[in-house]
Design a protein around this motif. Structure first.
Motif, PDB file in Angstrom:
ATOM      1  N   ILE A  98       0.849  -1.187   0.000  1.00  0.00           N
ATOM      2  CA  ILE A  98       0.000   0.000   0.000  1.00  0.00           C
ATOM      3  C   ILE A  98       0.888   1.241   0.000  1.00  0.00           C
ATOM      4  CG2 ILE A  98      -1.895  -1.163   1.209  1.00  0.00           C
ATOM      5  CD1 ILE A  98      -1.038   0.430   3.741  1.00  0.00           C
ATOM      6  N   PHE A  99       0.266   2.376  -0.303  1.00  0.00           N
ATOM      7  CA  PHE A  99       0.979   3.644  -0.241  1.00  0.00           C
ATOM      8  C   PHE A  99       0.870   4.226   1.164  1.00  0.00           C
ATOM      9  CE2 PHE A  99      -0.263   3.707  -4.834  1.00  0.00           C
ATOM     10  CZ  PHE A  99       1.023   3.582  -5.338  1.00  0.00           C
TER      11      PHE A  99
ATOM     12  N   GLY B 263      -0.106   6.538   3.883  1.00  0.00           N
ATOM     13  CA  GLY B 263      -1.324   7.343   3.974  1.00  0.00           C
ATOM     14  C   GLY B 263      -2.571   6.532   3.690  1.00  0.00           C
ATOM     15  N   ASP B 264      -2.418   5.364   3.063  1.00  0.00           N
ATOM     16  CA  ASP B 264      -3.550   4.473   2.821  1.00  0.00           C
ATOM     17  C   ASP B 264      -3.713   3.528   4.011  1.00  0.00           C
ATOM     18  OD1 ASP B 264      -3.973   5.645   0.388  1.00  0.00           O
ATOM     19  OD2 ASP B 264      -3.089   4.012  -0.787  1.00  0.00           O
ATOM     20  N   VAL B 265      -4.831   2.840   4.036  1.00  0.00           N
ATOM     21  CA  VAL B 265      -5.118   1.862   5.078  1.00  0.00           C
ATOM     22  C   VAL B 265      -5.152   0.473   4.445  1.00  0.00           C
ATOM     23  CG1 VAL B 265      -6.862   1.082   6.745  1.00  0.00           C
ATOM     24  CG2 VAL B 265      -6.398   3.522   6.476  1.00  0.00           C
TER      25      VAL B 265
ATOM     26  N   SER C 251      -8.139  -3.634   9.975  1.00  0.00           N
ATOM     27  CA  SER C 251      -7.426  -2.726   9.083  1.00  0.00           C
ATOM     28  C   SER C 251      -6.215  -2.172   9.825  1.00  0.00           C
ATOM     29  CB  SER C 251      -8.337  -1.618   8.573  1.00  0.00           C
ATOM     30  OG  SER C 251      -8.925  -0.925   9.644  1.00  0.00           O
TER      31      SER C 251
ATOM     32  N   ALA D 213      -3.383   1.001   9.783  1.00  0.00           N
ATOM     33  CA  ALA D 213      -3.003   2.334   9.310  1.00  0.00           C
ATOM     34  C   ALA D 213      -1.552   2.577   9.699  1.00  0.00           C
ATOM     35  CB  ALA D 213      -3.920   3.395   9.914  1.00  0.00           C
TER      36      ALA D 213
ATOM     37  N   ASN E 138       4.133   7.094  -2.167  1.00  0.00           N
ATOM     38  CA  ASN E 138       3.457   7.357  -3.433  1.00  0.00           C
ATOM     39  C   ASN E 138       4.183   8.501  -4.126  1.00  0.00           C
ATOM     40  OD1 ASN E 138       1.707   7.560  -5.567  1.00  0.00           O
ATOM     41  ND2 ASN E 138      -0.027   8.280  -4.379  1.00  0.00           N
TER      42      ASN E 138
END
Length: 182
Positions: free
Chosen positions: A46-47, A49-51, A93, A95, A127
């Motif tokens: 994932i990037f 800042g994403d979850v 999830s 973070a 990202n």
């Protein structure tokens, strides 16, 4: 009542037998029970800042229902304070707050025992910004001049989807890869 035993001795023997049965019954049941097998899902990237969405599953060889879930962050970079949400459900999830790998584990529980943990790695990358390439045609002409803009040569280094926003400099805006403006 039983010949050479009096009633007190019989009750003591029965109590001892009952205690022994109560103590051995759970051990026997646990020895026959198969623990569930947890699956933390595929590794993912994932990037920052994403979850990360963690979709866990579990199967129980005895067919017992899964009654408990436990997600844990096993390793993350020093100083990281990655947050794990819904850690006691099958679908949690994560973070993360830094670029790195985070190792998470999942355990599942039937009525008697927890499974062994299963692990998944969440790789967090930065990202990078896209490269915007714009062209216009025609560029010379008399007013009012309708100009076709083209941003289809723009690209994203991670091959992500691009969203286009155009500022035409006269207080109006456009969207999409190929707008027109007069």
């Amino acid at each position: 009542m039983f010949g050479w035993y009096d009633d007190g001795e019989v009750l003591a023997v029965l109590r001892s037998a009952l205690v022994l049965i109560v103590l051995l019954l759970p051990a026997t049941a646990m020895a026959q029970n198969q623990p569930p097998v947890a699956d933390a899902g595929e590794d993912q990237q994932i990037f920052l800042g994403d979850v990360a969405v963690l979709n866990g599953t579990a199967v129980d060889g005895d067919g017992d229902p899964i009654i408990g879930w436990e997600w844990n962050v096993v390793s993350s970079p020093a100083g990281s304070s990655a947050v794990l949400f819904d850690a006691s459900s099958a679908n949690a999830s994560l973070a993360p707050d830094t670029v790195a790998d985070c190792l998470v584990t999942l355990r599942a529980r039937d009525f008697l025992v927890w499974s062994d943990p299963d692990a998944a790695t969440v790789t967090v990358i930065e990202n990078l910004p896209p490269s915007a390439v714009a062209s216009a045609s025609p560029t010379p002409g008399s007013t009012p001049l309708t100009v076709n803009f083209d941003g289809t040569a723009s690209s994203d280094p991670e091959k992500g989807e691009l969203f286009y926003g155009w500022d035409f400099g006269d207080g109006t805006n456009g969207t999409g890869p190929s707008p027109t403006h007069t």
